[in-house]
Design an enzyme around this catalytic site. Structure first.
Site, short mmCIF file in Angstrom:
data_model
loop_
_atom_site.label_atom_id
_atom_site.label_comp_id
_atom_site.label_asym_id
_atom_site.label_seq_id
_atom_site.Cartn_x
_atom_site.Cartn_y
_atom_site.Cartn_z
N LYS A 182 0.82 -1.22 0.00
CA LYS A 182 0.00 0.00 0.00
C LYS A 182 0.86 1.27 0.00
O LYS A 182 0.46 2.30 -0.54
CB LYS A 182 -0.98 -0.01 1.18
CG LYS A 182 -1.75 -1.33 1.33
CD LYS A 182 -2.35 -1.85 0.04
CE LYS A 182 -2.38 -3.37 -0.02
NZ LYS A 182 -2.65 -3.94 -1.33
N GLU A 213 -11.07 -9.71 1.25
CA GLU A 213 -11.11 -11.06 0.71
C GLU A 213 -11.39 -12.13 1.77
O GLU A 213 -10.68 -12.20 2.78
CB GLU A 213 -9.81 -11.39 -0.04
CG GLU A 213 -8.51 -11.00 0.65
CD GLU A 213 -8.03 -9.58 0.31
OE1 GLU A 213 -8.86 -8.72 0.02
OE2 GLU A 213 -6.80 -9.37 0.36
C1 LIG Z 1 -2.06 -8.26 -2.28
S1 LIG Z 1 -0.84 -9.18 -3.13
C2 LIG Z 1 -1.45 -9.18 -4.80
C3 LIG Z 1 -2.69 -9.99 -4.97
C4 LIG Z 1 -3.11 -10.19 -6.41
N1 LIG Z 1 -3.24 -8.93 -7.11
C5 LIG Z 1 -4.43 -10.91 -6.45
O1 LIG Z 1 -5.45 -10.27 -6.20
O2 LIG Z 1 -4.45 -12.12 -6.71
C6 LIG Z 1 0.49 -8.02 -3.23
C7 LIG Z 1 1.70 -8.53 -4.00
O3 LIG Z 1 2.47 -7.39 -4.39
C8 LIG Z 1 3.83 -7.74 -4.36
N2 LIG Z 1 4.56 -6.46 -4.26
C9 LIG Z 1 4.55 -5.61 -3.21
N3 LIG Z 1 5.24 -4.50 -3.49
C10 LIG Z 1 5.71 -4.65 -4.76
C11 LIG Z 1 6.48 -3.83 -5.61
N4 LIG Z 1 6.88 -2.61 -5.24
N5 LIG Z 1 6.78 -4.29 -6.84
C12 LIG Z 1 6.34 -5.51 -7.25
N6 LIG Z 1 5.59 -6.33 -6.48
C13 LIG Z 1 5.26 -5.91 -5.25
C14 LIG Z 1 3.95 -8.65 -3.14
O4 LIG Z 1 5.10 -9.45 -3.21
C15 LIG Z 1 2.64 -9.42 -3.22
O5 LIG Z 1 2.81 -10.61 -3.91
#
Ligand SMILES: C[S@@+](CC[C@H](N)C(=O)[O-])C[C@H]1O[C@@H](n2cnc3c(N)ncnc32)[C@H](O)[C@@H]1O
Length: 234
Positions: free
Chosen positions: A164, A219
């Site tokens: 976030k 979720e």
């Molecule tokens: C809430 S999950 C995503 C869920 C997915 N969109 C879904 O609904 O199935 C957040 C993901 O963002 C990745 N993440 C967090 N910060 C990131 C960044 N700056 N760049 C790339 N990936 C990132 C994390 O490793 C994690 O796997």
């Protein structure tokens, strides 16, 4: 309640199950998909993940309820180019990719290589690998490379669902890199729980955006959460 539920599922229970099973949550999700979902059937992949995450083990996918809002926005936008920030196990990637019009592409960015490997297999199981470009790395490094790397002009739809704290800086980066056009739609998940207050303040107060909140639930839990749809006005 939401913060507490997230901590319980995302830290305590996940670590406990990892320790007991000697696997990881993404691997447990993948194994369930491989066992229960029909190969090449995106809907059965989505149903299998929803079923696993509501009955067996919670996970941070956008989920079934907010997923329906995501579906509706993909369908109304009819995007040619979509960017997803945060792939995790590929649940939302599959949700979006299955609804794309012919010739459209989804670029999804995930910084955790283990999650990305699982996502790749989930996307393949759904038969959607031709529509999806999965990039492994940090969004702040990859966003400035996208135009050259993939010959993209602008994104029509951006699904923002990574950590976030990165929502606002990455949105500004997309603007700076000229990856948004007038009419591009940003759709941000978890704007209530865990929340992205600086991002919300920006899109709701900037004259460059027209923004709207879609109330829903976190979720697989009875905790309020929602999506913010923001149209970039140029
Ligand atoms: C809430 S999950 C995503 C869920 C997915 N969109 C879904 O609904 O199935 C957040 C993901 O963002 C990745 N993440 C967090 N910060 C990131 C960044 N700056 N760049 C790339 N990936 C990132 C994390 O490793 C994690 O796997």
């Amino acid at each position: 309640n939401g913060e507490w539920a997230l901590w319980w599922h995302d830290n305590y229970l996940e670590r406990l199950k990892d320790f007991v099973t000697g696997t990881t949550r993404p691997i447990r999700i993948l194994q369930f998909v491989q066992r229960c979902a029909k190969h090449g059937d995106a809907l059965s992949v989505i149903s299998a993940i929803d079923s696993f995450c509501s009955k067996v083990e919670w996970a941070m996918n956008v989920g079934d309820k907010k997923g329906e809002i995501l579906d509706a926005i993909v369908l109304e936008t009819r995007p040619r180019w979509v960017l997803e920030l945060g792939t995790y196990c590929g649940y939302s990637t599959v949700r979006i990719a299955r609804l794309l019009p012919p010739g459209a592409r989804l670029v999804t960015i995930e910084m955790n290589p283990h999650y990305a490997q699982v996502a790749k297999e989930v996307i393949q199981h759904a038969g959607l690998e031709a529509q999806v470009e999965l990039l492994v790395g940090s969004s702040s490094i990859l966003i400035p490379q996208l135009k050259k790397k993939l010959d993209i002009e602008k994104f029509d739809l951006v699904f923002i669902d990574h950590w976030k704290i990165s929502y606002l800086p990455d949105t500004k980066l997309l603007e700076e890199c000229g990856l948004l056009r007038a009419g591009s739609v940003l759709l941000a998940d978890n704007v209530v729980c865990p929340g992205a207050p600086d991002y919300l303040h920006y899109v709701r107060n900037s004259p460059q955006y027209q923004s709207q909140y879609y109330q829903s639930y976190l979720e697989y839990l009875q905790v309020e959460d929602g999506l913010e749809k923001s149209i970039f006005l140029g």
